[in-house]
Each structure stands twice: as C-alpha cells, then as structure tokens.
Design a protein around this motif. Structure first.
Motif: not given
Length: 202
Positions: A163-177
């Motif tokens: 996750t290089e930026n917040l957008r990547d982190a948001r995508d990752k969190v959405d999947l994990l949630v």
C-alpha cells in the motif's frame, strides 16, 4: 452429543435460527429440544459452509456442528472458516481441534463461544485480517468505528503490505473488512454509514 440449555436465551436463539432458515418447527413436530437444536445446528452449518446433504463432508459437518453446542454464532464462525476448504482432511483436523478445546477447562457457554471465535480468528486467511481485527478491538466496547480511521491507523502502523498511498490502504481495508464481516467478527453499524462495530462477544 450436543448439550442444550433450557434457558429462554438458548430457546430464543433457536427460534431466530429457525426463522432465518425458513424452517417451520412446531411443538408437535419436534420430539425434544435436543433434536430441535441438532436439526437447526446442522442445517445452519451446512448452509453457511455451502455443502449439500449428499456431500462427502456431510457426516463430519454434523459432528463439527455438534461441537458448537447449538450456539448460532459459534456455528457461523466455524462454518465460515471451513467453507473455503472443502477437503475431508482439513475438516477432520478442524473437528479434532474443536474436540480438544472441549476437553479443556470450560466454565460454560461464554468460554465455548470465545474458543470458537479464537479458532475462527486463527483460521483467517491473512495476517493483515488478523491485524485489522486487533486494531478494531482497541476501540471502546460497542464503539462505532469509522472505516476511514482504520485506513489511516492501519497505514500509519504499517499493517498492510503493498500500500503505497491512502487509496491503496482504503482498497485493502475494504477487502479485509468484507472478509471479517463474512466471518461474523465485524458487523455493519446500522446507524452510521461507512462505520463498523466489533461483534459484542469478540
């Protein structure tokens, strides 16, 4: 053999299960509370684990469901953890683990549920999902957790790979949630959009 409490809570839990599964069980058709609970438990387990009655896993599924003692949350978290791996070997191994837990020093229903949730946690697909659940557990009880907080805290704590930026982190969190919701460890907040809650018993 499953042990069924005669408490109003257990009976109400069974009634809700029957309603959700579309099963019509009356006092005239059910032989005992034990038979009723076993029928509901096995039906729910197979539905969540996505196996049919004629599956080669049907026999072990019944035994695993019985180890959850009629508790719907325990049934759902265990079945969800197993549904991604439909091999007899993995299900037999899960059954042995659950029976080993049962042989420990359980003080009651609460201990049983916690053990099943711990088992589900240990079978989450990735360490990132485990880290996110632990992050959620750091919030106060019954707290409405904004997804954006998880994104920013997770990114700051470097919980997520690639996750290089917040957008990547948001995508990752959405999947994990989504993964944690499907395991019934997280719940949608019915009052606040884009927020979640930790399940009451986690």
């Amino acid at each position: 053999m499953a042990t069924v409490s005669q408490s109003p809570y257990m009976r109400n839990d069974q009634d809700q299960l029957a309603e959700q599964l579309g099963l019509k069980i009356t006092e005239q058709t059910e032989q005992t509370d034990l038979a009723r609970a076993e029928r509901l438990s096995v039906h729910l387990f197979k539905e969540v684990a996505e196996i049919s009655d004629d599956s080669t896993l049907s026999g072990v599924a019944k035994q695993v469901a019985e180890e959850c003692k009629g508790l719907s949350l325990a049934i759902v978290v265990v079945a969800t953890a197993l549904k991604s791996n439909h091999t007899l070997e993995s299900w037999d191994r899960a059954l042995r683990q659950l029976r080993k837990d049962r042989m420990g020093n359980l003080r009651g229903v609460q201990d049983l549920v916690f053990l099943r949730i711990e088992w589900s946690y240990n079978h989450l697909g990735t360490s990132e999902a485990k880290h996110l659940l632990l992050l959620c557990s750091s919030f106060p009880e019954d707290y409405s957790i904004p997804i954006e907080c998880l994104v920013r805290y997770g990114k700051g704590l470097q919980l997520f790979q690639d996750t290089e930026n917040l957008r990547d982190a948001r995508d990752k969190v959405d999947l994990l949630v989504d993964e944690l919701k499907s395991s019934y460890l997280l719940l949608n907040d019915g009052e606040k959009e884009d927020s979640i809650k930790l399940h009451d018993v986690v």
